[in-house]
Scaffold this motif. Structure first.
Motif, PDB file in Angstrom:
ATOM      1  N   ILE A 160      -3.933   4.619  -2.122  1.00 39.65           N
ATOM      2  CA  ILE A 160      -5.143   5.221  -1.569  1.00 39.65           C
ATOM      3  C   ILE A 160      -4.906   6.720  -1.374  1.00 39.65           C
ATOM      4  O   ILE A 160      -3.941   7.126  -0.707  1.00 39.65           O
ATOM      5  CB  ILE A 160      -5.545   4.578  -0.223  1.00 39.65           C
ATOM      6  CG1 ILE A 160      -5.922   3.114  -0.431  1.00 39.65           C
ATOM      7  CG2 ILE A 160      -6.713   5.346   0.413  1.00 39.65           C
ATOM      8  CD1 ILE A 160      -7.133   2.879  -1.312  1.00 39.65           C
ATOM      9  N   THR A 198     -12.150  -4.550   3.521  1.00 44.64           N
ATOM     10  CA  THR A 198     -11.313  -4.050   4.614  1.00 44.64           C
ATOM     11  C   THR A 198     -12.042  -4.228   5.930  1.00 44.64           C
ATOM     12  O   THR A 198     -13.173  -3.772   6.089  1.00 44.64           O
ATOM     13  CB  THR A 198     -10.983  -2.554   4.424  1.00 44.64           C
ATOM     14  OG1 THR A 198     -10.330  -2.377   3.171  1.00 44.64           O
ATOM     15  CG2 THR A 198     -10.072  -2.059   5.536  1.00 44.64           C
ATOM     16  N   SER A 216      -7.858  -6.548   3.045  1.00 41.99           N
ATOM     17  CA  SER A 216      -6.998  -5.522   3.640  1.00 41.99           C
ATOM     18  C   SER A 216      -7.375  -5.347   5.108  1.00 41.99           C
ATOM     19  O   SER A 216      -8.554  -5.351   5.451  1.00 41.99           O
ATOM     20  CB  SER A 216      -7.179  -4.189   2.898  1.00 41.99           C
ATOM     21  OG  SER A 216      -6.475  -3.151   3.538  1.00 41.99           O
ATOM     22  N   GLY A 276       0.097  -2.781   4.468  1.00 42.86           N
ATOM     23  CA  GLY A 276       0.539  -1.403   4.661  1.00 42.86           C
ATOM     24  C   GLY A 276       1.475  -1.256   5.838  1.00 42.86           C
ATOM     25  O   GLY A 276       2.692  -1.390   5.711  1.00 42.86           O
ATOM     26  N   ALA A 305       0.826  -1.207   0.000  1.00 41.00           N
ATOM     27  CA  ALA A 305       0.000   0.000   0.000  1.00 41.00           C
ATOM     28  C   ALA A 305       0.861   1.258   0.000  1.00 41.00           C
ATOM     29  O   ALA A 305       1.861   1.338   0.710  1.00 41.00           O
ATOM     30  CB  ALA A 305      -0.909   0.008   1.227  1.00 41.00           C
ATOM     31  N   GLN A 310       0.977   6.437   6.865  1.00 42.37           N
ATOM     32  CA  GLN A 310       0.188   5.341   7.394  1.00 42.37           C
ATOM     33  C   GLN A 310      -0.597   5.866   8.593  1.00 42.37           C
ATOM     34  O   GLN A 310      -0.011   6.384   9.555  1.00 42.37           O
ATOM     35  CB  GLN A 310       1.079   4.176   7.825  1.00 42.37           C
ATOM     36  CG  GLN A 310       1.617   3.342   6.670  1.00 42.37           C
ATOM     37  CD  GLN A 310       0.536   2.541   5.986  1.00 42.37           C
ATOM     38  OE1 GLN A 310      -0.068   1.649   6.562  1.00 42.37           O
ATOM     39  NE2 GLN A 310       0.277   2.849   4.714  1.00 42.37           N
ATOM     40  N   VAL A 366      -3.685  -6.720   0.671  1.00 40.80           N
ATOM     41  CA  VAL A 366      -3.036  -5.411   0.779  1.00 40.80           C
ATOM     42  C   VAL A 366      -2.275  -5.366   2.098  1.00 40.80           C
ATOM     43  O   VAL A 366      -2.824  -5.697   3.153  1.00 40.80           O
ATOM     44  CB  VAL A 366      -4.072  -4.278   0.725  1.00 40.80           C
ATOM     45  CG1 VAL A 366      -3.395  -2.921   0.953  1.00 40.80           C
ATOM     46  CG2 VAL A 366      -4.806  -4.298  -0.613  1.00 40.80           C
ATOM     47  N   GLU A 403      -7.847  -2.892  11.125  1.00 42.16           N
ATOM     48  CA  GLU A 403      -6.972  -2.172  10.185  1.00 42.16           C
ATOM     49  C   GLU A 403      -6.001  -1.252  10.923  1.00 42.16           C
ATOM     50  O   GLU A 403      -6.377  -0.479  11.785  1.00 42.16           O
ATOM     51  CB  GLU A 403      -7.837  -1.346   9.219  1.00 42.16           C
ATOM     52  CG  GLU A 403      -7.120  -0.901   7.962  1.00 42.16           C
ATOM     53  CD  GLU A 403      -6.294   0.360   8.165  1.00 42.16           C
ATOM     54  OE1 GLU A 403      -5.326   0.548   7.412  1.00 42.16           O
ATOM     55  OE2 GLU A 403      -6.611   1.132   9.067  1.00 42.16           O
ATOM     56  N   HIS A 418      -0.906  -0.692  -4.628  1.00 45.24           N
ATOM     57  CA  HIS A 418      -2.219  -0.284  -4.138  1.00 45.24           C
ATOM     58  C   HIS A 418      -2.105   1.132  -3.570  1.00 45.24           C
ATOM     59  O   HIS A 418      -1.444   1.343  -2.545  1.00 45.24           O
ATOM     60  CB  HIS A 418      -2.663  -1.276  -3.057  1.00 45.24           C
ATOM     61  CG  HIS A 418      -3.938  -0.946  -2.358  1.00 45.24           C
ATOM     62  ND1 HIS A 418      -5.169  -1.348  -2.821  1.00 45.24           N
ATOM     63  CD2 HIS A 418      -4.175  -0.262  -1.205  1.00 45.24           C
ATOM     64  CE1 HIS A 418      -6.110  -0.952  -1.980  1.00 45.24           C
ATOM     65  NE2 HIS A 418      -5.534  -0.283  -0.994  1.00 45.24           N
ATOM     66  N   ASP A 469      -0.303   4.927   0.725  1.00 45.95           N
ATOM     67  CA  ASP A 469      -1.362   5.868   1.089  1.00 45.95           C
ATOM     68  C   ASP A 469      -0.805   7.282   1.019  1.00 45.95           C
ATOM     69  O   ASP A 469       0.246   7.566   1.614  1.00 45.95           O
ATOM     70  CB  ASP A 469      -1.860   5.597   2.514  1.00 45.95           C
ATOM     71  CG  ASP A 469      -2.543   4.239   2.645  1.00 45.95           C
ATOM     72  OD1 ASP A 469      -2.735   3.573   1.612  1.00 45.95           O
ATOM     73  OD2 ASP A 469      -2.886   3.853   3.776  1.00 45.95           O
TER      74      ASP A 469
END
Length: 246
Positions: free
Chosen positions: A57, A173, A203, A226, A13, A23, A224, A178, A55, A15
């Motif tokens: 976001i 997700t 995820s 992260g 990931a 993160q 996914v 998460e 991936h 982000d």
């Protein structure tokens, strides 16, 4: 890009928020635990370490509706592997803009759930393989609008509906785990995979090789990862060993 049989794609990931790779903990603004300049270089690092898809976001899009399209374009231009993008996709026009830029797969959440006809329209124009519906779950119910609003339906209840509407895959997700690096709860994952007529990517909370071994048995087509990568709980090269399922 289609999901392959006997493969669980490992998806690092990236982000993005305020022009940086970050993160967050459970998606909450102000909870940044990782902040790195030049997200496109982070994406390239994952490619160089063996990732076959990145991936991305757009947290600015998710949180306040601001588009990071120029940065997204830079990421696409920097890497040579497919890029899937979610976050703040609130119109068919913007989704189309991203796909026209070269995004492999757009991940659509709130817009698709409230207006499922948008999924049909995009699928008809670009093909279902490029359209992923995001089903984010908290307390076993789907949450929308950046995880701020809960609707009275479960991911299982929505999965068949969106397959019928033209989505080619699901990003599931589990918001309950998460970003916490405390492992995962497989029961809802297995339930969704069994009920869904389209591939499911998972995820949330993946923190160890044991988690990846467990996910291999659920039938998900992608994972996914992260925080575990950014906090060195997992090494991408080690994680990639779990892509091929015998």
């Amino acid at each position: 890009m289609v999901f392959e049989d006997n493969k669980m794609e490992i998806m690092p990931a990236v982000d993005i928020k305020n022009g940086k790779c970050v993160q967050l903990v459970q998606g909450k603004p102000g909870s940044e635990q990782v902040i790195i300049d030049n997200p496109e270089e982070v994406a390239l690092k994952w490619e160089n370490e063996g990732a076959e898809v990145v991936h991305v976001i757009d947290l600015d899009g998710t949180i306040d509706g601001k588009s990071n399209v120029k940065l997204i374009e830079k990421i696409i231009d920097t890497v040579n592997v497919p890029v899937q993008i979610g976050g703040g996709i609130r119109s068919v026009e913007y989704a189309g803009q991203l796909l026209d830029l070269g995004v492999e797969r757009v991940i659509i959440g709130t817009m698709g759930i409230i207006h499922p006809e948008t999924i049909r329209e995009l699928s008809s124009e670009y093909g279902p393989e490029h359209i992923m519906i995001s089903l984010d779950s908290k307390d076993s119910k789907v949450v929308i609008k950046g995880w701020q609003e809960k609707i009275d339906k479960s991911p299982v209840e929505l999965s068949e509906e969106f397959a019928d509407n033209g989505a080619g895959s699901i990003l599931y997700t589990n918001v309950d785990v998460e970003g916490l690096l405390n492992g995962l709860n497989t029961e809802p994952i297995i339930g969704l995979v069994k009920s869904s007529p389209i591939p499911v990517v998972y995820s949330g909370g993946v923190s160890s090789e044991d988690d990846l071994k467990t996910l291999q048995k659920t039938g998900v087509k992608g994972v996914v990862i992260g925080s575990a990568l950014y906090k060195n709980k997992l090494n991408l090269k080690d994680a990639l060993k779990y892509q091929d399922i015998n």
